[in-house]
Enzyme design. Structure first.
Site, short mmCIF file in Angstrom:
data_model
loop_
_atom_site.label_atom_id
_atom_site.label_comp_id
_atom_site.label_asym_id
_atom_site.label_seq_id
_atom_site.Cartn_x
_atom_site.Cartn_y
_atom_site.Cartn_z
N SER A 263 15.76 1.94 -11.11
CA SER A 263 15.24 1.37 -12.35
C SER A 263 13.90 0.69 -12.14
O SER A 263 13.31 0.20 -13.09
CB SER A 263 16.24 0.36 -12.88
OG SER A 263 16.33 -0.71 -11.95
N CYS A 264 13.44 0.60 -10.89
CA CYS A 264 12.25 -0.23 -10.66
C CYS A 264 11.01 0.53 -10.20
O CYS A 264 10.00 0.51 -10.91
CB CYS A 264 12.58 -1.31 -9.66
SG CYS A 264 13.73 -2.52 -10.34
N PHE A 265 11.07 1.17 -9.03
CA PHE A 265 9.83 1.74 -8.48
C PHE A 265 9.12 2.68 -9.46
O PHE A 265 7.93 2.48 -9.74
CB PHE A 265 10.08 2.47 -7.16
CG PHE A 265 10.37 1.56 -6.00
CD1 PHE A 265 10.26 0.19 -6.12
CD2 PHE A 265 10.75 2.08 -4.78
CE1 PHE A 265 10.53 -0.65 -5.05
CE2 PHE A 265 11.04 1.25 -3.70
CZ PHE A 265 10.93 -0.11 -3.85
N ASP A 268 7.87 0.70 -12.57
CA ASP A 268 6.90 -0.36 -12.27
C ASP A 268 5.55 0.23 -11.85
O ASP A 268 4.49 -0.27 -12.24
CB ASP A 268 7.44 -1.31 -11.20
CG ASP A 268 8.61 -2.15 -11.72
OD1 ASP A 268 8.83 -2.16 -12.95
OD2 ASP A 268 9.29 -2.79 -10.91
#
Ligand code: NAD
Length: 422
Positions: A263-265, A268
């Site tokens: 859900s992040c890299f 983001d």
């Protein structure tokens, strides 16, 4: 202290239960009634190693509600932990942040005491001061940094290791402007011995993006070098063991494979790229990081086709669906483009994941899901290893074609074994 947590997803629930374990009183606020109910029954709203035990142990220290007013009235500090997904163009979608800020503002309107609002969600630089601050001010009719505090405390935990990371962070970053917020956060984190880095709000927001962008770059770099290694008959793992011995480089995160998900890299890096473009900068390196990452999972199919030239009607096993081991999270999992391609080519897929099958079946109900990894191996012509769950190290791969995207050593026993970068 008394802490409220807005959003009880991966970050919110771990942060809240972590604070409860440290003897704070915690109120979770979530709009998802199902999550509220689960938390109030001491059941984890998602899978995370060690969470259930900690929830049971600290049962008398937390409650969950959808009632902002009650939660904010009772607590001293509120952490915003709602999701910050990507819009279609990759830029950050602030819809959850905005609605949380509206509700916090409304709840603060009648509160007499000073209250500190802390943004833990990952937000692009400028969001706290340009979006959250004016929203809370408008709804509460109060002045930020005077009537209520506003600070940023980005989260660096890794899903699958989140509890351990909460209690043992490398550093705590706090972006704050006034003393009361700094003091509250200092008190809340007083038992942590890691470095605490105090900075301004925008810098704290950027530290989170720069950290994730760097780690994503390290993975795409490892994969690019790994792809070259594969063509040259070199084992990229040995290469990075050698490279990582340089103290300026550090050995972690050099796992060449089929790329990063979660859900992040991806989101983001894309949000940072969009922000860069908004301010007139061309983020060339970040674009390449994403491009490499999008192509990398398809290397697995490329290698599969060396051994099974036509996939139509072939029984292809997929081991692992979560974006990484020890989580049920499938957001941006590399299994998604792999399964999409297999479906397009007419393969018959049988898949297994210890934790993520229910989530995966919501997007791909048409797949056959096995009850065990052994069942996948027994019922497929070729097997793709997509997530490196520990249990995949114990399987019997003998006699099979195995294409390994994650370096499962045991799989080398297969009749035909191909590693993606080794
Ligand atoms: P998530 O999607 O798992 O959880 C978000 C929660 O917020 C959900 O339970 C949702 O119901 C709730 N929510 C949404 N709008 C709400 C509202 N207005 N009021 C109350 N609740 C609301 O998200 P996550 O993975 O925990 O991520 C949260 C933030 O932390 C994101 O910005 C993410 O980038 C960042 N982050 C995530 C991780 C990670 O590993 N997941 C690590 C570091 C930082």
């Amino acid at each position: 202290m008394k802490v409220s947590i807005v959003g009880s997803g991966y970050v919110g629930i771990v942060t809240g239960i972590g604070f409860a374990e440290l003897n704070n009183e915690v109120i979770f606020i979530d709009i998802d009634k199902d999550k509220v109910e689960k938390i109030n029954s001491a059941k984890p709203p998602l899978y995370e190693k060690g969470l259930e035990e900690l929830m049971k142990k600290n049962r008398d220290k937390y409650v969950a509600t959808s009632d902002y007013k009650r939660a904010i009235e009772y607590t001293d500090v509120t952490f915003i932990c709602v999701g910050t997904p990507s819009k279609k163009d990759g830029s950050i979608d602030l819809k959850f942040i905005k609605s949380a800020a509206v509700e916090i503002g409304k709840a603060l309107k009648d509160k007499g005491d000073f209250h500190v609002v802390v943004v833990k969600s990952t937000v692009v630089p400028g969001t706290t001061e340009d979006v959250i601050k004016p929203t809370i001010e408008e709804k509460s009719k109060k002045k930020s940094f005077e009537d209520f505090g506003l600070a940023v405390n980005p989260e660096f935990l890794r899903e699958g290791n989140a509890i351990e990371d909460f209690f043992n962070p490398d550093r705590i970053v706090i972006g704050a402007k006034e003393e009361k917020s700094k003091k509250s956060l200092n008190e809340l984190y007083s038992s942590f011995e890691c470095p605490k880095f105090f900075t301004d709000i925008k810098t704290a927001e950027m530290i989170k993006y720069a950290s994730n962008a760097f780690l994503a770059t390290k993975i795409s770099f490892a994969n690019e070098i790994g792809n070259i290694c594969k063509k040259l008959g070199i084992d990229a793992y040995d290469v990075f063991k050698g490279v990582g011995l340089d103290h300026r480089i550090n050995p972690s995160f050099f796992r060449a494979g089929i790329g990063f998900g979660g859900s992040c890299f991806p989101k983001d890096v894309k949000a940072l790229m969009a922000k860069a473009e908004e301010v007139g900068e061309n983020p060339r390196l970040l674009k390449a990081v994403i491009e490499i990452n999008e192509k990398q999972p398809l290397k697995l199919i490329e290698l599969l086709k060396k051994h099974v030239s036509k996939l139509e009607g072939e029984k292809i096993g997929v081991l692992g669906l979560a974006f990484k081991p020890d989580t049920d999270d499938i957001r941006e999992s590399r299994a998604i483009p792999i399964v999409e391609t297999l479906i397009k080519e007419g393969a018959e897929i049988i898949a297994y994941d210890p934790k993520a099958m229910n989530n995966f079946a919501k997007i791909f109900p048409q797949l056959k899901y096995a009850n065990s990894a052994d069942e996948v191996i027994a019922n497929s012509d070729a097997v793709l290893i997509v997530t490196e769950w520990e249990e995949f190290e114990k399987l019997n791969y003998k006699g099979k074609i195995v294409i390994d995207g994650r370096r499962v050593e045991r799989a080398r026993e297969a009749k035909i074994y191909e590693g993606v970068c080794w």
